[in-house]
Scaffold this motif. Structure first.
Motif, PDB file in Angstrom:
ATOM      1  N   ASP A 109       0.821  -1.215   0.000  1.00 36.82           N
ATOM      2  CA  ASP A 109       0.000   0.000   0.000  1.00 36.82           C
ATOM      3  C   ASP A 109       0.855   1.266   0.000  1.00 36.82           C
ATOM      4  O   ASP A 109       0.483   2.279  -0.614  1.00 36.82           O
ATOM      5  CB  ASP A 109      -0.941  -0.001   1.200  1.00 36.82           C
ATOM      6  CG  ASP A 109      -2.058  -1.026   1.058  1.00 36.82           C
ATOM      7  OD1 ASP A 109      -2.389  -1.372  -0.084  1.00 36.82           O
ATOM      8  OD2 ASP A 109      -2.579  -1.489   2.088  1.00 36.82           O
ATOM      9  N   LEU A 112       1.946   1.765  -3.572  1.00 34.62           N
ATOM     10  CA  LEU A 112       0.863   2.280  -4.404  1.00 34.62           C
ATOM     11  C   LEU A 112       0.593   3.756  -4.113  1.00 34.62           C
ATOM     12  O   LEU A 112       0.332   4.540  -5.030  1.00 34.62           O
ATOM     13  CB  LEU A 112      -0.404   1.449  -4.185  1.00 34.62           C
ATOM     14  CG  LEU A 112      -0.322  -0.012  -4.655  1.00 34.62           C
ATOM     15  CD1 LEU A 112      -1.561  -0.781  -4.215  1.00 34.62           C
ATOM     16  CD2 LEU A 112      -0.146  -0.099  -6.169  1.00 34.62           C
ATOM     17  N   ILE A 124       1.032  -4.600 -10.184  1.00 32.90           N
ATOM     18  CA  ILE A 124       1.326  -5.537  -9.101  1.00 32.90           C
ATOM     19  C   ILE A 124       1.570  -6.916  -9.703  1.00 32.90           C
ATOM     20  O   ILE A 124       0.696  -7.490 -10.352  1.00 32.90           O
ATOM     21  CB  ILE A 124       0.167  -5.605  -8.084  1.00 32.90           C
ATOM     22  CG1 ILE A 124      -0.204  -4.208  -7.587  1.00 32.90           C
ATOM     23  CG2 ILE A 124       0.554  -6.495  -6.898  1.00 32.90           C
ATOM     24  CD1 ILE A 124      -1.483  -4.173  -6.763  1.00 32.90           C
ATOM     25  N   GLU A 144      -5.479 -10.343  -4.868  1.00 31.86           N
ATOM     26  CA  GLU A 144      -5.506  -9.803  -6.223  1.00 31.86           C
ATOM     27  C   GLU A 144      -6.858  -9.174  -6.540  1.00 31.86           C
ATOM     28  O   GLU A 144      -6.929  -8.068  -7.102  1.00 31.86           O
ATOM     29  CB  GLU A 144      -5.194 -10.916  -7.225  1.00 31.86           C
ATOM     30  CG  GLU A 144      -5.056 -10.432  -8.656  1.00 31.86           C
ATOM     31  CD  GLU A 144      -4.640 -11.547  -9.592  1.00 31.86           C
ATOM     32  OE1 GLU A 144      -4.086 -11.229 -10.663  1.00 31.86           O
ATOM     33  OE2 GLU A 144      -4.874 -12.732  -9.276  1.00 31.86           O
ATOM     34  N   TYR A 147      -7.299  -5.668  -4.934  1.00 32.01           N
ATOM     35  CA  TYR A 147      -6.623  -4.549  -5.605  1.00 32.01           C
ATOM     36  C   TYR A 147      -7.185  -4.292  -6.997  1.00 32.01           C
ATOM     37  O   TYR A 147      -7.210  -3.146  -7.457  1.00 32.01           O
ATOM     38  CB  TYR A 147      -5.115  -4.801  -5.641  1.00 32.01           C
ATOM     39  CG  TYR A 147      -4.499  -4.593  -4.273  1.00 32.01           C
ATOM     40  CD1 TYR A 147      -4.195  -3.314  -3.809  1.00 32.01           C
ATOM     41  CD2 TYR A 147      -4.268  -5.670  -3.414  1.00 32.01           C
ATOM     42  CE1 TYR A 147      -3.665  -3.106  -2.552  1.00 32.01           C
ATOM     43  CE2 TYR A 147      -3.742  -5.474  -2.147  1.00 32.01           C
ATOM     44  CZ  TYR A 147      -3.446  -4.185  -1.721  1.00 32.01           C
ATOM     45  OH  TYR A 147      -2.938  -3.983  -0.458  1.00 32.01           O
ATOM     46  N   GLN A 148      -7.664  -5.327  -7.648  1.00 23.40           N
ATOM     47  CA  GLN A 148      -8.326  -5.121  -8.937  1.00 23.40           C
ATOM     48  C   GLN A 148      -9.604  -4.310  -8.758  1.00 23.40           C
ATOM     49  O   GLN A 148      -9.925  -3.452  -9.592  1.00 23.40           O
ATOM     50  CB  GLN A 148      -8.635  -6.469  -9.586  1.00 23.40           C
ATOM     51  CG  GLN A 148      -7.421  -7.178 -10.156  1.00 23.40           C
ATOM     52  CD  GLN A 148      -7.756  -8.529 -10.748  1.00 23.40           C
ATOM     53  OE1 GLN A 148      -8.807  -9.108 -10.462  1.00 23.40           O
ATOM     54  NE2 GLN A 148      -6.866  -9.069 -11.565  1.00 23.40           N
ATOM     55  N   TYR A 152      -6.406  -1.350  -9.704  1.00 20.22           N
ATOM     56  CA  TYR A 152      -5.008  -1.591 -10.033  1.00 20.22           C
ATOM     57  C   TYR A 152      -4.840  -2.805 -10.948  1.00 20.22           C
ATOM     58  O   TYR A 152      -5.545  -3.794 -10.815  1.00 20.22           O
ATOM     59  CB  TYR A 152      -4.189  -1.783  -8.748  1.00 20.22           C
ATOM     60  CG  TYR A 152      -4.061  -0.513  -7.938  1.00 20.22           C
ATOM     61  CD1 TYR A 152      -3.328   0.570  -8.433  1.00 20.22           C
ATOM     62  CD2 TYR A 152      -4.677  -0.378  -6.697  1.00 20.22           C
ATOM     63  CE1 TYR A 152      -3.218   1.739  -7.709  1.00 20.22           C
ATOM     64  CE2 TYR A 152      -4.564   0.795  -5.962  1.00 20.22           C
ATOM     65  CZ  TYR A 152      -3.835   1.851  -6.477  1.00 20.22           C
ATOM     66  OH  TYR A 152      -3.724   3.020  -5.762  1.00 20.22           O
ATOM     67  N   THR A 154      -2.955  -6.121 -12.203  1.00 19.82           N
ATOM     68  CA  THR A 154      -2.211  -7.187 -11.544  1.00 19.82           C
ATOM     69  C   THR A 154      -1.881  -8.281 -12.562  1.00 19.82           C
ATOM     70  O   THR A 154      -2.501  -8.371 -13.625  1.00 19.82           O
ATOM     71  CB  THR A 154      -3.019  -7.820 -10.388  1.00 19.82           C
ATOM     72  OG1 THR A 154      -4.145  -8.523 -10.939  1.00 19.82           O
ATOM     73  CG2 THR A 154      -3.524  -6.760  -9.416  1.00 19.82           C
ATOM     74  N   ARG A 291      -5.877  -1.328   4.192  1.00 22.70           N
ATOM     75  CA  ARG A 291      -5.572  -0.102   3.452  1.00 22.70           C
ATOM     76  C   ARG A 291      -5.765   1.121   4.345  1.00 22.70           C
ATOM     77  O   ARG A 291      -4.959   2.057   4.310  1.00 22.70           O
ATOM     78  CB  ARG A 291      -6.487   0.010   2.230  1.00 22.70           C
ATOM     79  CG  ARG A 291      -6.309  -1.092   1.214  1.00 22.70           C
ATOM     80  CD  ARG A 291      -5.354  -0.716   0.121  1.00 22.70           C
ATOM     81  NE  ARG A 291      -5.813   0.430  -0.640  1.00 22.70           N
ATOM     82  CZ  ARG A 291      -5.018   1.142  -1.443  1.00 22.70           C
ATOM     83  NH1 ARG A 291      -3.733   0.847  -1.547  1.00 22.70           N
ATOM     84  NH2 ARG A 291      -5.487   2.163  -2.137  1.00 22.70           N
TER      85      ARG A 291
END
Length: 308
Positions: A109, A112, A124, A144, A147-148, A152, A154, A291
């Motif tokens: 984090d 990012l 990532i 994954e 974050y998707q 983001y 990956t 986060r």
């Protein structure tokens, strides 16, 4: 003459001259304007510079052109200072390993947030997928997906089985990329897998600590046969952000910033304010607690730095 810094060892640099593609050993002449006074190095790999040649073909760097972006880490010995490890980057690849070594979500984090702060596109990479059992693969899939959902990009990869390396090449082709991660996460092995003739030195994982040994001791730019370049960096333990206000931190967490638009107060810091949409999102599970914890820590650090 103009060129780009392709290697930095502290007092000496290697400069690639733009037109002839000749590499010169270089030193700094004159004083460079740093970002305030909290940077330990005036030049970084990726910097575009102007230089002149004198006797023995030693290049003297006389000017640094403005950076479009950069990524920095906390200085190892000076807690209130930072060190630029790459500049003018098109895409920054964070190499995440679930084990050997274990990568914390807080570390990811921070990376990012730095990318958001300095306007760098992140990617990532979930590495060493060939070493995971089914249960561990499911853990990675959940991380994954998280974050998707934030937005983001990956990719699951393996240097040994070549899993998805063709897709990675497509993403970084003709770009200046940088590989980041803990020592032992497989940065150098990955570079070698994508272009074996580079022969970048790799290291073993320490059995006692399950952490990698530093094999890359300085940043260096390598050029891909398929187009573009990669900046191989030393293992990074902490990312830093300098000269930012704590009020800005929420801008570097897209989902927190988006949720904050619905807060009762426009200047809400999302800590304990009434009718805070971010706190409500944490309660309902729409926002991830890991986060948010990193968000709070970065705010604290920003306040501390601005007090000193």
């Amino acid at each position: 003459m103009k060129g780009i810094i392709i290697k930095s060892t502290g007092s000496w640099y290697q400069v690639l001259e733009a037109e002839s593609k000749t590499i010169y050993e270089a030193r700094i002449r004159g004083k460079f304007k740093l970002i305030k006074t909290r940077l330990t190095n005036p030049l970084a790999v990726g910097d575009e510079v102007e230089f002149s040649l004198e006797q023995d073909d030693v290049a003297w760097i006389t000017k640094i052109f403005p950076r479009k972006n950069y990524l920095i880490r906390k200085s190892v010995n000076l807690s209130k200072e930072a060190h630029i490890i790459a500049s003018n980057v098109d895409i920054a690849c964070f190499i995440y390993t679930l084990k050997f070594p274990e990568t914390s979500l807080g570390f990811l984090d921070r990376f990012l947030a730095c990318c958001e702060a300095y306007n760098i596109k992140p990617l990532i990479l979930f590495n060493k997928m060939d070493t995971l059992n089914d249960e561990e693969k499911e853990i990675v899939e959940n991380i994954e997906a998280m974050y998707q959902n934030i937005g983001y990009d990956t990719l699951n990869i393996s240097s040994y089985t070549k899993l998805n390396l063709n897709f990675l090449i497509d993403k970084i082709k003709d770009k200046t990329s940088v590989f980041f991660g803990h020592s032992g996460c497989g940065k150098s092995t990955l570079v070698n897998a994508m272009q074996p003739d580079l022969h970048i030195r790799t290291g073993e994982i320490s059995e006692s600590q399950l952490k990698g040994k530093h094999t890359t001791t300085f940043a260096q730019m390598h050029f891909w046969d398929f187009g573009g370049s990669v900046i191989d960096t030393p293992g990074v333990r902490e990312f830093a952000m300098i000269d930012v206000q704590k009020e800005e931190i929420q801008h570097y967490f897209p989902e927190i910033f988006q949720a904050g638009r619905s807060c009762k107060y426009h200047n809400c810091m999302h800590i304990n304010e009434p009718k805070c949409a971010v706190l409500q999102g944490l309660e309902t599970g729409e926002l991830e607690e890991t986060r948010y914890i990193t968000y709070l820590k970065l705010m604290e650090e920003a306040e501390e730095m601005n007090q000193n």
